[in-house]
Design a protein around this motif. Structure first.
Motif, PDB file in Angstrom:
ATOM      1  N   LYS A  76      33.299  27.010   4.255  1.00 34.75           N
ATOM      2  CA  LYS A  76      32.348  26.540   4.966  1.00 34.75           C
ATOM      3  C   LYS A  76      31.681  26.857   6.076  1.00 34.75           C
ATOM      4  N   LEU A  77      32.803  27.673   6.682  1.00 39.93           N
ATOM      5  CA  LEU A  77      31.982  28.456   8.335  1.00 39.93           C
ATOM      6  C   LEU A  77      30.733  29.121   7.627  1.00 39.93           C
ATOM      7  N   ALA A  78      31.318  30.165   6.353  1.00 39.98           N
ATOM      8  CA  ALA A  78      30.088  31.189   6.127  1.00 39.98           C
ATOM      9  C   ALA A  78      29.516  30.502   5.396  1.00 39.98           C
ATOM     10  N   TYR A  79      29.299  28.968   5.189  1.00 44.56           N
ATOM     11  CA  TYR A  79      28.055  28.491   3.925  1.00 44.56           C
ATOM     12  C   TYR A  79      27.150  28.227   5.519  1.00 44.56           C
ATOM     13  N   LEU A  80      28.022  28.009   6.500  1.00 47.19           N
ATOM     14  CA  LEU A  80      27.619  27.615   7.808  1.00 47.19           C
ATOM     15  C   LEU A  80      26.807  28.844   8.466  1.00 47.19           C
ATOM     16  N   ALA A  81      27.629  29.786   8.920  1.00 49.51           N
ATOM     17  CA  ALA A  81      26.297  30.724   9.356  1.00 49.51           C
ATOM     18  C   ALA A  81      24.671  31.620   8.631  1.00 49.51           C
ATOM     19  N   ARG A  82      25.523  31.230   7.139  1.00 53.37           N
ATOM     20  CA  ARG A  82      24.197  31.139   6.309  1.00 53.37           C
ATOM     21  C   ARG A  82      22.848  30.943   6.284  1.00 53.37           C
ATOM     22  N   GLU A  83      23.294  29.516   5.872  1.00 52.25           N
ATOM     23  CA  GLU A  83      22.660  28.545   5.952  1.00 52.25           C
ATOM     24  C   GLU A  83      21.875  28.311   7.760  1.00 52.25           C
ATOM     25  N   ALA A  84      21.898  28.505   8.818  1.00 54.69           N
ATOM     26  CA  ALA A  84      21.623  28.662   9.885  1.00 54.69           C
ATOM     27  C   ALA A  84      21.581  30.308  10.110  1.00 54.69           C
TER      28      ALA A  84
END
Length: 349
Positions: A76-84
Motif C-alpha cells: 500500500k505504501l509503495a502504491y502511494l509512493a508511486r501514485e504521488a
C-alpha cells in the motif's frame, strides 16, 4: 516471540499511539510580512541532495516489513509512493537477512514502484556486507542506517552491545555505491552526534526527533514487567535537533523527521535548515485508512506548501532558511541552556 509477530506489533502499536500533533512545532511562529513580491506559480518544490532528486520536499520514511501482514502494508505504501511521486524507505531489512522467506515483504516495494526512489534500511549494528545485500535485494537508490540505542535498551529482546556502531557506518559510507543516510528513530540528535557522523564521511543525516512514533513507548508497552517508563520521554524534539544541527558548520544534507504531520510542519522544519522531510506514522495512518484518498491528500499538501511558501516570499526550499521566525516555549529554554542564539532567527530576511 517470533520476529514476524514483533513486526506486526510495531505497526499496530504505532497506530495505537498515533498522535495528531508534535507540540514542539508550536514553539515556532513565522513573522508575517505583507508583501511577498512573488506569485504561487513561482514556487519550485523540487529538491536535489547530491545524487538524489525529489519532486517534492517530503517522502515516506522507514516503517515496516518482515511479515506477511507488513508485506501488504508495504504494498500500500509503495502504491502511494508511486501514485504521488514520492520516495519511500522500507523498514529494517534485517528481518529478511535472518529469514529469507520474508524477503518478499520488502521486495514488494520495488515491484510495486519500479521507477521510484527506494531506500533500504538497516541498523547500525550491521557491517558493509549486509548493507550491500539489502541494497541489492531492493535495488535501492540509497540506504538508511538507523541508530536506535534507546529503542534497543527498552526492547525486551533488544541488543545490549553498541560498541562499534560509528565504525560500521564509516565502513558502509566508504564501501557502498549508493548514498548513505544516517537516521535516528525518534530520539533526535545533538550537534556532537552530527559532528561524529560527519567525521566518518556521512553526508546525509536524518535527525528524527521525538514527537512522532515513540519506539521507547512501543517497546515499553511490550515489556511484561520491569517497565522503563522514564525512558519514554528520552531525547530531543525534531525542532531542537534541527537547531542543534544548525550550530555545526556542515556540508551535510539535513533531513527532518519525527512528528511531522502537515505541510506547515514541513515548512517550519525547512526554515530551520532541513532540505527534506520524512513522514512515517502519518502516511501509515492514511494508507491503512484509504490509500486512494491519501493520494489526493498529498496533492493538496503540495498545493498548500506552495501557498505557504508564497506567503513567506520563498521561491525555493533553500529560500525558507532566510525567513524570519520566533522561537518560544521549551524550545527557547533549551536554546538558552545550550547557548543557541535564537534572536538571529527573527531577523534573517
Amino acid at each position: 516471540m517470533s520476529k514476524n509477530n514483533r513486526k506486526n506489533e510495531h505497526v499496530s502499536l504505532s497506530e495505537k499511539f498515533y498522535a495528531e500533533k508534535a507540540p514542539a512545532f508550536n514553539d515556532i511562529t513565522f513573522v508575517h510580512h505583507s508583501f511577498p513580491e512573488m506569485d504561487v506559480k513561482d514556487v519550485d518544490l523540487s529538491v536535489s541532495l547530491g545524487d538524489l532528486t525529489f519532486t517534492s520536499p517530503f517522502f515516506i520514511n522507514a516503517m515496516t516489513g518482515g511479515s506477511d501482514w507488513t508485506k501488504r502494508v508495504n504494498e500500500k505504501l509503495a502504491y502511494l509512493a508511486r501514485e504521488a511521486d514520492l520516495a519511500m524507505a522500507t523498514g529494517s531489512v534485517s528481518a529478511a537477512l535472518k529469514d529469507p522467506s520474508q524477503q518478499d515483504s520488502f521486495k514488494i516495494v520495488r515491484q510495486t514502484n519500479p521507477n521510484g526512489l527506494v531506500f533500504a534500511n538497516l541498523g547500525a549494528g550491521h557491517g558493509l556486507e549486509n548493507a550491500k545485500k539489502v541494497v541489492d535485494l531492493l535495488e535501492a537508490d540509497a540506504i538508511q542506517i538507523h541508530i536506535n540505542a534507546p529503542q534497543e535498551v527498552v526492547m525486551p529482546e533488544g541488543d545490549r552491545e553498541f560498541r562499534g556502531w560509528l565504525k560500521n557506518i564509516e565502513s558502509i559510507v566508504e564501501g557502498l555505491r549508493v548514498p548513505v543516510i544516517a537516521k535516528e528513530v525518534g530520539f533526535g540528535m545533538s550537534r556532537e552526534t552530527i559532528r561524529q557522523l560527519e567525521s566518518v564521511g556521512v553526508q546525509y543525516i536524518d535527525v528524527s526527533g521525538k514527537g512522532g512514533t515513540n519506539f521507547a513507548q512501543i517497546e515499553n508497552y511490550r515489556r511484561a514487567d520491569f517497565k522503563l517508563d522514564d525512558l519514554e520521554s528520552w531525547g530531543q524534539s525534531t525542532v531542537i535537533s534541527l537547531l542543534e544541527a544548525a550550530e555545526v558548520s556542515s556540508s551535510a544534507h539535513i533531513i527532518a523527521s519525527g512528528g511531522i504531520r502537515r505541510p506547515i510542519d514541513m515548512v517550519k522544519a525547512m526554515a530551520l535548515g532541513a532540505s527534506l522531510n520524512g513522514l512515517s506514522s502519518q502516511f501509515m495512518h492514511m494508507a491503512l485508512d484509504d490509500v486512494d484518498q491519501a493520494v489526493e491528500t498529498i496533492k493538496q499538501w503540495k498545493t498548500e506548501l506552495a501557498h505557504t511558501m508564497t506567503l513567506l516570499g520563498a521561491h525555493t526550499i533553500a529560500d525558507l532558511q532566510r525567513t524570519d521566525l520566533v522561537l518560544t516555549g521549551e524550545t527557547a529554554a533549551w536554546c538558552a541552556a545550550r547557548q543557541i542564539d535564537i534572536q538571529r532567527y527573527a531577523f534573517r530576511s
